[in-house]
Design a protein around this motif. Structure first.
Motif, PDB file in Angstrom:
ATOM      1  N   ILE A 100       0.850  -1.183   0.000  1.00  0.00           N
ATOM      2  CA  ILE A 100       0.000   0.000   0.000  1.00  0.00           C
ATOM      3  C   ILE A 100       0.888   1.237   0.000  1.00  0.00           C
ATOM      4  CG2 ILE A 100      -1.874   1.189   1.200  1.00  0.00           C
ATOM      5  CD1 ILE A 100      -2.624  -1.601   0.195  1.00  0.00           C
ATOM      6  N   GLU A 241      -6.373   3.550  -0.015  1.00  0.00           N
ATOM      7  CA  GLU A 241      -6.097   2.487  -0.984  1.00  0.00           C
ATOM      8  C   GLU A 241      -6.378   1.100  -0.412  1.00  0.00           C
ATOM      9  OE1 GLU A 241      -2.468   1.353  -4.049  1.00  0.00           O
ATOM     10  OE2 GLU A 241      -1.982   2.234  -2.091  1.00  0.00           O
ATOM     11  N   GLU A 242      -6.085   0.899   0.840  1.00  0.00           N
ATOM     12  CA  GLU A 242      -6.265  -0.418   1.452  1.00  0.00           C
ATOM     13  C   GLU A 242      -7.720  -0.862   1.416  1.00  0.00           C
ATOM     14  OE1 GLU A 242      -5.067  -2.699   5.646  1.00  0.00           O
ATOM     15  OE2 GLU A 242      -4.541  -0.590   5.308  1.00  0.00           O
TER      16      GLU A 242
END
Length: 418
Positions: A100, A241-242
């Motif tokens: 990430i 993003e995760e």
């Protein structure tokens, strides 16, 4: 113990094989039609603009630029920056690892782009070669989709996607035959989901702003609003993003033409349609109107981010203090369904936020043309279809618990309406 095999796909979506074949041709054709209409004086969706020849679209330099952009983002995605996290459990109970570092990639890209602009980089080149760049991205998407399908043919059977394992090459090519295609530790689907297309979208918007400044001396308020709203969306996606690891795209959909073309061509070149439109069709936005549009986008963002963060937090750790007090419904799978908070308001509150933002992105273009509103109209249809897919999946997975959830939360997207 042998890993569980993925059963054959029997329920075909998108109209089955014929629908997949038509969409494989229709999606690129629609992209170029809308881009060409946007450059005409009338910008009428009922007009038929002259379609360019292959020779006018083909530019080896622009193909090289697209490939170089993807390669640069791939290198940044693999850089030892950020953290490594695990995805959700697969069918065999294993978890894949993902790096990430989207915000790091955004930062590096911004610094390099800023240095280029200071050194005389003419970013308006993006507008001048927009069709050629879009054509190059389309070629890359087709080539990647073919590679993905051929790779899936030799992949382990348990690595295939539940929805793209029909045995029909056209359908599986479109939907995606392999769930998580990788080259070593490099996850192709996860990379394409957010990096080259999403960051490309922001750069394209900046190119439209620079082109308008060249033509009129400075960018308009409408262009600044579009750039600002959509940049916020891109930054938010990379900051969180995760959270994409818990989405339908990553968990259930294979990686084929549908996602490859969407990520590499559709998103960067059609989601930037408002900025592209404003270069040719400037629109003056009053300060009171701008304030109202900003408030609408802020409301949509608050709903979108609040709902997505709540869902992602709950999926990763139901005991997290931020979600531990929310009411839930137990299911036979051991998972629990949220029935309060954002997810007690409607079944898909994140879709509601998304749609409000989509409308705010188009309003700076005025109300005299329908073309800039292609995105919210398309997005509404996409989310309605996606919502129907999700409803069917949840009913199969959770059974009576899902019916109970639907009884307690009767509205799907818009409270008291739908």
């Amino acid at each position: 113990m042998e890993a569980p095999r993925v059963p054959r796909t029997t329920e075909l979506e998108f109209g089955g094989t014929w629908g997949a074949a038509c969409l494989t041709l229709l999606l690129p054709a629609s992209t170029f039609y809308l881009l060409l209409v946007s450059r005409t004086a009338g910008a009428s969706l009922l007009s038929l603009p002259p379609f360019p020849t292959f020779r006018s679209l083909w530019d080896p330099t622009d193909l090289g630029l697209v490939l170089a952009w993807i390669a640069a983002q791939a290198l940044l995605a693999q850089a030892p920056l950020g953290k490594v996290t695990e995805g959700t459990p697969l069918r065999d109970k294993t978890r894949l690892q993902y790096r990430i570092n989207g915000c790091h990639a955004l930062g590096v890209t911004g610094v390099v782009l800023g240095a280029g602009l200071a050194g005389g980089l003419r970013l308006s080149y993006v507008y001048d070669h927009f069709l050629q760049l879009a054509f190059a991205a389309t070629l890359v998407a087709f080539a990647l989709s073919l590679i993905l399908y051929l790779k899936a043919l030799v992949a382990p059977q348990n690595a295939l996607a539940p929805g793209g394992n029909s045995g029909n090459p056209i359908y599986d090519f479109f939907l995606g035959h392999e769930l998580n295609p990788r080259i070593g530790s490099f996850d192709l689907k996860f990379f394409c989901e957010l990096r080259p297309g999403l960051l490309g979208w922001a750069v394209i918007n900046m190119g439209m702003l620079m082109k308008e400044a060249e033509l009129r001396g400075s960018p308009s308020l409408a262009m600044v609003l579009v750039n600002g709203f959509q940049l916020l969306y891109v930054v938010d996606a990379l900051w969180h993003e995760e959270a994409v690891l818990t989405t339908m795209d990553i968990q259930r959909d294979g990686f084929g033409f549908m996602l490859a073309f969407g990520d590499l061509a559709w998103v960067p070149f059609l989601y930037s349609l408002q900025g592209h439109f404003l270069v040719t069709h400037p629109h003056k936005v009053s300060l009171p109107a701008a304030a109202g549009i900003v408030l609408l986008n802020g409301l949509g963002y608050a709903i979108f981010r609040g709902a997505n963060s709540q869902k992602n937090t709950f999926r990763r750790n139901p005991n997290d203090p931020r979600v531990a007090g929310l009411r839930t419904i137990p299911t036979a799978t051991g998972r629990r369904l949220l029935v309060s908070g954002w997810w007690g308001l409607v079944r898909h509150p994140n879709y509601l936020g998304d749609l409000l933002m989509a409308l705010a992105w188009s309003l700076p273009c005025g109300l005299t043309h329908a073309l800039p509103y292609f995105y919210p109209i398309y997005f509404l249809l996409l989310l309605l279809h996606r919502e129907a897919r999700d409803e069917r999946h949840c009913l199969r997975q959770y059974g009576l618990a899902w019916r109970e959830y639907c009884r307690k939360v009767p509205f799907r997207i818009l409270p008291y309406v739908y």
